[in-house]
Write a protein that holds these residues in place. Sequence first.
Motif, PDB file in Angstrom:
ATOM      1  N   HIS A   8       0.824  -1.184  -0.076  1.00 53.17           N
ATOM      2  CA  HIS A   8      -0.010  -0.021  -0.050  1.00 53.17           C
ATOM      3  C   HIS A   8       0.895   1.239   0.098  1.00 53.17           C
ATOM      4  N   ALA A   9       1.795   1.210   0.998  1.00 50.58           N
ATOM      5  CA  ALA A   9       2.828   2.502   0.909  1.00 50.58           C
ATOM      6  C   ALA A   9       3.516   2.802  -0.513  1.00 50.58           C
ATOM      7  N   VAL A  10       4.035   1.770  -1.259  1.00 49.86           N
ATOM      8  CA  VAL A  10       4.720   1.764  -2.176  1.00 49.86           C
ATOM      9  C   VAL A  10       3.778   2.339  -3.485  1.00 49.86           C
ATOM     10  N   GLU A  11       2.566   1.855  -3.296  1.00 51.64           N
ATOM     11  CA  GLU A  11       1.555   2.394  -4.357  1.00 51.64           C
ATOM     12  C   GLU A  11       1.426   4.060  -4.012  1.00 51.64           C
ATOM     13  N   GLU A  12       1.282   4.382  -2.801  1.00 56.04           N
ATOM     14  CA  GLU A  12       1.309   5.794  -2.587  1.00 56.04           C
ATOM     15  C   GLU A  12       2.528   6.464  -3.007  1.00 56.04           C
ATOM     16  N   GLY A  13       3.508   6.081  -2.960  1.00 55.75           N
ATOM     17  CA  GLY A  13       4.922   6.508  -3.210  1.00 55.75           C
ATOM     18  C   GLY A  13       4.948   6.516  -4.867  1.00 55.75           C
ATOM     19  N   TYR A  14       4.491   5.588  -5.550  1.00 54.09           N
ATOM     20  CA  TYR A  14       4.665   5.836  -7.088  1.00 54.09           C
ATOM     21  C   TYR A  14       3.897   6.978  -7.753  1.00 54.09           C
ATOM     22  N   ILE A  15       2.590   7.183  -6.826  1.00 58.38           N
ATOM     23  CA  ILE A  15       1.610   8.100  -7.417  1.00 58.38           C
ATOM     24  C   ILE A  15       2.229   9.257  -7.207  1.00 58.38           C
ATOM     25  N   ALA A  16       2.803   9.386  -5.872  1.00 66.77           N
ATOM     26  CA  ALA A  16       3.444  10.839  -5.358  1.00 66.77           C
ATOM     27  C   ALA A  16       4.629  11.187  -6.289  1.00 66.77           C
ATOM     28  N   CYS A  74      16.148  10.425  -1.684  1.00 66.10           N
ATOM     29  CA  CYS A  74      14.853  11.191  -2.221  1.00 66.10           C
ATOM     30  C   CYS A  74      14.263  12.061  -0.902  1.00 66.10           C
ATOM     31  N   TYR A  75      13.399  13.185  -1.534  1.00 60.80           N
ATOM     32  CA  TYR A  75      12.692  13.755  -0.480  1.00 60.80           C
ATOM     33  C   TYR A  75      11.318  13.758  -0.926  1.00 60.80           C
ATOM     34  N   ASN A  76      10.349  13.510   0.254  1.00 61.29           N
ATOM     35  CA  ASN A  76       9.020  12.908  -0.074  1.00 61.29           C
ATOM     36  C   ASN A  76       8.230  14.335   0.586  1.00 61.29           C
ATOM     37  N   GLN A  77       7.419  14.890  -0.438  1.00 62.16           N
ATOM     38  CA  GLN A  77       6.970  16.195   0.060  1.00 62.16           C
ATOM     39  C   GLN A  77       5.686  15.705   1.007  1.00 62.16           C
ATOM     40  N   LEU A  78       5.220  14.561   0.825  1.00 59.79           N
ATOM     41  CA  LEU A  78       4.071  14.206   1.596  1.00 59.79           C
ATOM     42  C   LEU A  78       4.320  14.028   3.038  1.00 59.79           C
ATOM     43  N   ASN A  79       5.297  13.357   3.344  1.00 62.08           N
ATOM     44  CA  ASN A  79       5.776  13.006   4.575  1.00 62.08           C
ATOM     45  C   ASN A  79       7.070  13.883   5.351  1.00 62.08           C
ATOM     46  N   PHE A  96       6.937  -5.044 -16.693  1.00 67.28           N
ATOM     47  CA  PHE A  96       7.353  -4.259 -15.778  1.00 67.28           C
ATOM     48  C   PHE A  96       8.870  -4.052 -15.694  1.00 67.28           C
ATOM     49  N   ASP A  97       9.411  -3.256 -15.921  1.00 64.31           N
ATOM     50  CA  ASP A  97      10.849  -2.974 -15.803  1.00 64.31           C
ATOM     51  C   ASP A  97      11.150  -2.017 -14.492  1.00 64.31           C
ATOM     52  N   THR A  98      11.749  -2.764 -13.374  1.00 65.63           N
ATOM     53  CA  THR A  98      11.943  -1.925 -12.087  1.00 65.63           C
ATOM     54  C   THR A  98      13.311  -1.748 -11.823  1.00 65.63           C
ATOM     55  N   THR A  99      14.133  -0.767 -11.670  1.00 67.10           N
ATOM     56  CA  THR A  99      15.429  -0.503 -11.118  1.00 67.10           C
ATOM     57  C   THR A  99      15.611  -0.046  -9.924  1.00 67.10           C
ATOM     58  N   GLY A 100      14.353   0.156  -9.167  1.00 62.13           N
ATOM     59  CA  GLY A 100      14.282   0.519  -7.739  1.00 62.13           C
ATOM     60  C   GLY A 100      14.479   1.928  -7.566  1.00 62.13           C
ATOM     61  N   MET A 101      13.495   2.635  -6.729  1.00 65.52           N
ATOM     62  CA  MET A 101      13.488   4.113  -6.693  1.00 65.52           C
ATOM     63  C   MET A 101      13.722   4.407  -5.180  1.00 65.52           C
ATOM     64  N   GLY A 102      14.165   5.825  -4.855  1.00 58.82           N
ATOM     65  CA  GLY A 102      14.358   6.172  -3.468  1.00 58.82           C
ATOM     66  C   GLY A 102      13.043   6.210  -3.068  1.00 58.82           C
ATOM     67  N   ILE A 103      12.046   6.555  -3.517  1.00 61.01           N
ATOM     68  CA  ILE A 103      10.666   6.862  -3.155  1.00 61.01           C
ATOM     69  C   ILE A 103      10.142   5.335  -2.242  1.00 61.01           C
ATOM     70  N   GLN A 104      10.605   4.297  -2.959  1.00 60.71           N
ATOM     71  CA  GLN A 104      10.227   3.262  -2.317  1.00 60.71           C
ATOM     72  C   GLN A 104      11.012   2.902  -0.935  1.00 60.71           C
ATOM     73  N   ASP A 105      12.007   3.087  -0.843  1.00 65.25           N
ATOM     74  CA  ASP A 105      12.785   3.201   0.453  1.00 65.25           C
ATOM     75  C   ASP A 105      12.157   4.127   1.390  1.00 65.25           C
ATOM     76  N   ASN A 106      12.023   5.471   1.056  1.00 65.92           N
ATOM     77  CA  ASN A 106      11.360   6.333   1.663  1.00 65.92           C
ATOM     78  C   ASN A 106      10.152   5.918   2.516  1.00 65.92           C
ATOM     79  N   VAL A 107       9.178   5.448   1.669  1.00 58.24           N
ATOM     80  CA  VAL A 107       7.885   5.121   2.497  1.00 58.24           C
ATOM     81  C   VAL A 107       7.833   4.075   3.327  1.00 58.24           C
ATOM     82  N   THR A 108       8.820   3.092   2.833  1.00 60.29           N
ATOM     83  CA  THR A 108       8.946   1.914   3.483  1.00 60.29           C
ATOM     84  C   THR A 108       9.628   1.999   5.046  1.00 60.29           C
ATOM     85  N   ALA A 109      10.956   2.937   4.841  1.00 68.55           N
ATOM     86  CA  ALA A 109      11.381   3.255   6.084  1.00 68.55           C
ATOM     87  C   ALA A 109      10.422   4.191   7.107  1.00 68.55           C
TER      88      ALA A 109
END
Length: 328
Positions: free
Chosen positions: A22-30, A58-63, A296-309
């Motif tokens: 759920h968090a990663v979905e929100e991160g992708y949308i952000a 990354c910097y996440n504006q939402l959190n 689906f090609d995924t190289t891994g994103m900082g936003i995924q780490d951000n929301v999971t952390a």
Amino acid sequence: METLLLSIKDVEEALAMEEVIHAVEEGYIAYHEGKVQQPEIVSIEMPQNNGETDIKSCYNQLNERISVKIASGFYDNGKKNDLPTMIGTILLFDGKSGAPLCVMDGSLITGIRTGAAGAISSKLLARKNSKTVAVFGTGGQARMQIYGLCQVMDIEEVRVYGEHRNGLLKYKEDVEANTKVNVILCETPEMAMQDADIAISTTPSKKYFIERSWVRPGLHIVAVGADMAGKNEWDPKIFQGSKIVNDSIAQCVSRGETRNAIVAGVIRENDIYAEIGELLAGEKPLRVSEDEITIFDTTGMGIQDNVTAMIVYEAAKKRGLGSYFEFI
């Protein structure tokens, strides 16, 4: 001020795959909505030690949090020592003051957020009646992909290929113990692809070993292993005529499996269908036919780490996990 220190055991106690999805979905949308600043990945290779290190931030504006992850893959670990192949550390900072909030193990976070990403892509793009999955590789990520997938789809069989018999046997033992799926050990990559509805690749291969002729209509591909230039698991010709979705187009055209197809002249950048955040935001159609091949090609994103952390950090504070130390 005090900074929280979390070990891998603390992180494990604070994480649940369903919550991470759920968090990663929100991160992708952000990220799609421009609410994330995500610099280019810094990569360091140490071929003499069969190792590599990536720095994702990354910097996440939402959190209003800044995250920096240093993640390494040293592929002789476990053979020459008793260390795991993948080692990572995540630093979490307050985006209002820059104060260091937390230092936590990042290896489990990397695994689970990547497994979540693959699951999200399959939920969106795989055929709804998908039951059989081909998996390439027998490491931690090969497990996490199935654990995530089983949260969103009713999978019955996993056909796994790996180079080492002991790794295959342990993979079968672990996955069958943690899921309801039946694991079939395959002697060749082609055997793994037989009857597959979804195919997931998680190896560090630098030469493709999955052929175009093995890909049947309707397959959904989750390309995980190629996360820097020079890595390649899939025949680039598979991309021609397929629906290509990236986590980040900027990253995938420079370091992902998509890059290999562009370099081979099979596709151009404008042949990429979408970023996954666009699909989650409902801005583009998903699968349009049962025969369509989706990637689906995924190289891994900082936003995924951000929301999971952030999940880990908030849970740890509530449960009293970890220990504090004076950083500043």
